[in-house]
Design an enzyme around this catalytic site. Structure first.
Site, PDB file in Angstrom:
ATOM      1  N   ASP A 105     -17.359 -34.297  69.525  1.00 48.85           N
ATOM      2  CA  ASP A 105     -17.782 -35.982  69.000  1.00 48.85           C
ATOM      3  C   ASP A 105     -18.967 -35.614  68.616  1.00 48.85           C
ATOM      4  OD1 ASP A 105     -17.680 -38.636  70.481  1.00 48.85           O
ATOM      5  OD2 ASP A 105     -18.042 -38.803  68.710  1.00 48.85           O
TER       6      ASP A 105
HETATM    7  C1  GLC Z   1     -18.021 -41.366  67.022  1.00 46.10           C
HETATM    8  C2  GLC Z   1     -16.958 -41.495  68.992  1.00 46.10           C
HETATM    9  C3  GLC Z   1     -16.016 -40.748  67.756  1.00 46.10           C
HETATM   10  C4  GLC Z   1     -16.223 -41.058  66.377  1.00 46.10           C
HETATM   11  C5  GLC Z   1     -17.151 -40.191  65.596  1.00 46.10           C
HETATM   12  C6  GLC Z   1     -17.133 -40.274  64.891  1.00 46.10           C
HETATM   13  O1  GLC Z   1     -19.392 -41.902  68.427  1.00 46.10           O
HETATM   14  O2  GLC Z   1     -17.443 -41.300  69.385  1.00 46.10           O
HETATM   15  O3  GLC Z   1     -14.569 -41.906  68.402  1.00 46.10           O
HETATM   16  O4  GLC Z   1     -14.670 -40.600  66.089  1.00 46.10           O
HETATM   17  O5  GLC Z   1     -18.665 -40.543  66.897  1.00 46.10           O
HETATM   18  O6  GLC Z   1     -17.552 -41.747  64.212  1.00 46.10           O
END
Ligand code: GLC
Length: 749
Positions: free
Chosen positions: A226
């Protein structure tokens, strides 16, 4: 990039492939192209212009389909696949190689701010819908990113907090949907979550990312972090993480190189991670070349409207003056009330937020279908606390009283729930409830339409309004979809995927949410969602799987059979009403005599059927044998118990229409005997009594022996056999006992 077998890349290049070039893309390394990864699960958030370091700039227009909270209510895997395919077309049009979705974390507690992005409280349903979504998306040459792996069930302190979960709930509830999707849909990537699981960050959790995901489940794609989830890149690579996002300017790449050179990190692990990113790039390049339709915004909006109409749950539809309030009658006047009728709430806040190509306004769409009938409007309330609540209320009550029927839009505003924080409660705003009470007093023929991402306490709504539609969040075409359902152009067939409790205190995680000081105790264990309310026999406002129709259905002739594939359930469903409709038949499985703790029933199958009035269809649904298994913590493996299973054909978890039983052949569970095995377990093994008796004459204890006022036989049976040495007076050695146990184990192998 050529498909020949490339010479091994230099270590520096391998490390460089393991992190992003910027917020949304990977590095171009040699002939490995840069890839674009971007959100999100219900619409493409492709940032315009140069990416900033936080990915917060505006994004290109794209179709905002119903977020998972809505799409899940369709209970329709085929539909989820269609949405996945449409998102793939738009990803291709916007130059996206991997779309960051679907989100399949279990809705453990209604207050989790991100529940709008997840499908259900149930792992079976989440897995089926997500697998189809992934197949649909990847069929267009765009990769999915199954997220957030794993146990990311709260937003509070999400980047540090440890989800502390016992092995069975972890396997049977929180990992189960991920396992189904990985094994049946092969997502190109899996996104590891921010949180820790039992103390170890997901991003550096070798058990999770390598032992379970790859070695057990056979995942062969890329594990991407993430965004900002990696706190130690070297540990992460060693654990099985392949791609750190976003990139951090090469700092961590150098740490990887230095760790290998210092022999603190295995070079093969780095090479393997790089090879996976190379393989992903090859898939993406092939995907970019695959034929795919051009993105037609109007066609996708029409699809979004069809999908959204299938996501609206009819919670209640009681008659007033012998006439049900829904569907609306175009000959009768209407008062539409509520800010959300002119400024619809159709998606959630945070990374999944889409810049829609257009947005249907419910009031306009209702007027378009109202025939010649007069349709009045009153805001009734504001969503930012501004305005004169009493005056707004009085205006709305006047409009309702003057019309034949009132349609009141209620719900949560964007600032009340979102990624990044959890709710403190599940209440609707007080001013909305006051408004509803006044409107219903003035106009008994009142319909409530709900817009919300997380579950609400609906008692006050259900007690006062004769008709309630749960629109959850429906995406940009939700306004048109609601008009279609209100006027009966679409007969509602959606079902709740999350239990609606009577009050928050009744919920499974009430005492353990959102956690504190870096830990969330999953104290409810297996008993999440309907499992909890069923086990505790707790009344609910609306049960998991609930949803009404403008027609009615009868179930008959449930037949069950079992084989190596699982249980096949056959049932005849008949439309006993006046209009065509769609029924979602659910199959719950119970094993009351189980040797392990189990919820009273669990959803293990479902099917939908479209029927004309009077029409019947005999459904045949396979409940996978693997889904009958529980996770055995002694053998660290799935086990299907043999014996009698009860199968219930149902219209919801609390509306059982037919029940039957069937015999299932179980797995042989042979557990090796050890010194820790109790005397009872050893004596239950064939040949043990004689062998143990020969080694250690056992005191014959009469079953009715009450010298110590206790059932001696039972007490003896619970003693670990190794402890008996203490009572053998040295006549028996540990080696004697080991030899005996080895003999017994080889005999039962
Ligand atoms: C965010 C989310 C994730 C997302 C990523 C990119 O914090 O947890 O679901 O795809 O960052 O935006």
């Amino acid at each position: 990039m050529t498909s020949h077998n490339p010479a091994p890349l230099p270590l520096e290049q391998q490390a460089a492939l393991g992190s992003g070039a910027d917020f949304w893309s990977t590095k171009e390394v040699g002939d490995v192209p840069s890839l674009v990864l971007t959100d999100g699960p219900h619409g493409v958030r492709r940032q315009v212009g140069a990416t900033d370091h936080l990915g917060l700039a505006g994004s290109e227009p794209a179709t905002c389909f119903p977020p998972a909270v809505g799409l899940g209510q369709s209970w329709d895997a085929r539909l989820a696949g269609e949405v996945g395919a449409a998102l793939g077309v738009e990803s291709r049009a916007l130059g996206v190689d991997v779309l960051l979705g679907p989100g399949i974390n279990i809705k453990r507690d209604p207050r989790c701010g991100r529940n709008f992005e997840y499908f259900s409280e149930d792992p079976y349903l989440s897995g089926r819908l997500a697998a189809s979504w992934v197949r649909g998306l990847q069929g267009t040459g765009v990769g999915a990113s199954l997220k957030h792996f794993a146990a990311n069930n709260t937003e509070h302190d999400r980047m540090r907090s440890s989800s502390d979960i016992a092995p069975r709930p972890l396997r049977e509830i929180y990992l189960r949907a991920f396992q189904h999707v990985v094994q049946t849909a092969q997502p190109w990537t899996v996104m590891c979550s921010y949180n820790r699981i039992n103390g170890t960050y997901a991003s550096e959790n070798h058990w999770l990312l390598t032992q379970v995901l790859r070695d057990e489940w056979g995942f062969d794609g890329v594990v991407v972090s993430d965004w900002g989830a990696v706190q130690d890149r070297v540990k992460a690579v060693a654990a099985g993480l392949d791609l750190e996002m976003p990139g951090n300017g090469g700092t961590a790449d150098r740490q990887v190189v230095e760790a290998v050179e210092a022999e603190e990190l295995d070079a093969d692990v780095v090479a393997r991670a790089a090879a996976r990113v190379v393989a992903l790039a090859a898939k993406a390049e092939a995907g970019r070349a695959a034929p795919v339709p051009a993105f037609d915004a109007e066609a996708h909006h029409a699809l979004a409207r069809q999908v959204a109409a299938r996501c609206v749950v009819l919670l209640k539809n009681e008659p007033v003056d012998e006439r049900t309030v829904l569907p609306l009658d175009t000959a009768r006047s209407l008062a539409v009330i509520g800010e959300f009728a002119r400024n619809p709430r159709y998606q959630g806040g945070g990374s999944s937020h889409v810049n829609p190509t257009r947005v249907d306004i419910p009031l306009d769409e209702i007027r378009a279908l109202a025939g010649g009938a007069d349709v009045g409007y009153a805001a009734g309330y504001t969503t930012d606390g501004s305005g004169d609540a009493a005056a707004l209320r009085d205006e709305a009550v006047g409009a309702a009283a003057a019309a034949d029927t009132a349609v009141v839009f209620l719900g949560l505003a964007a600032h009340q729930e979102s990624e990044g924080f959890d709710r403190e409660h599940i209440e609707l705003p007080a001013e909305q409830l006051e408004l509803l009470a006044e409107v219903v007093r003035a106009q008994p023929r009142t319909v409530v339409v709900l817009s919300h991402g997380g579950v609400l306490r609906l008692g006050p709504v259900a007690e006062s309004a004769p008709a309630v539609l749960d629109g959850a969040l429906l995406g940009q075409a939700g306004g048109g979809a609601l008009a279609d359902v209100l006027y009966g152009r679409v007969n509602p067939s959606a079902r709740l995927t999350e239990t609606v409790p009577v009050r928050i205190q009744d919920t499974p995680a009430f005492l353990d949410f959102p956690g504190e000081h870096g830990h969330v105790a999953y104290g409810e264990g297996l008993f999440v969602g309907h499992r909890w309310y069923d086990a505790r026999d707790i009344a609910v406002a609306f049960p998991f799987g609930h949803g009404l129709s403008y027609t009615s259905f009868a179930y008959a002739d449930l037949e069950l059979s079992a084989d190596a594939e699982g249980i096949t359930a056959r049932v005849t469903v008949t439309n006993t009403g006046e209009v065509a409709g769609r029924e979602v038949v659910q199959f719950y499985v119970a094993k009351p005599d189980s040797s392990v703790v189990r919820p009273p029933q669990e959803l293990k199958g479902h099917a939908s059927v479209d029927l004309a009035p009077g029409e019947s269809e005999r459904l045949s649904v396979l409940l996978d044998r693997a889904d009958l298994a529980y996770w055995d913590i002694r053998g660290d493996r799935w086990v299907v118990e043999g014996g009698t299973y009860e199968v219930r054909a149902a219209a919801s978890s609390r509306d059982i229409r037919a029940t039957g039983t069937v015999e299932v052949t179980g797995d042989a569970l042979v557990l090796p005997l050890t010194l820790d095995s109790t005397l009872g377990e050893v004596m239950a093994t064939p040949g043990a009594a004689e062998a143990l008796g020969a080694l250690m004459p056992m005191p014959q204890v009469a079953a009715d022996n009450d010298v110590l006022g206790v059932d001696m036989a039972r007490m003896m049976a619970s003693i670990p056999v190794g402890r008996l040495l203490a009572f053998a007076g040295g006549a028996v050695t540990p080696a004697d006992l080991d030899k005996l146990l080895t003999q017994l184990n080889s005999a039962q192998a």
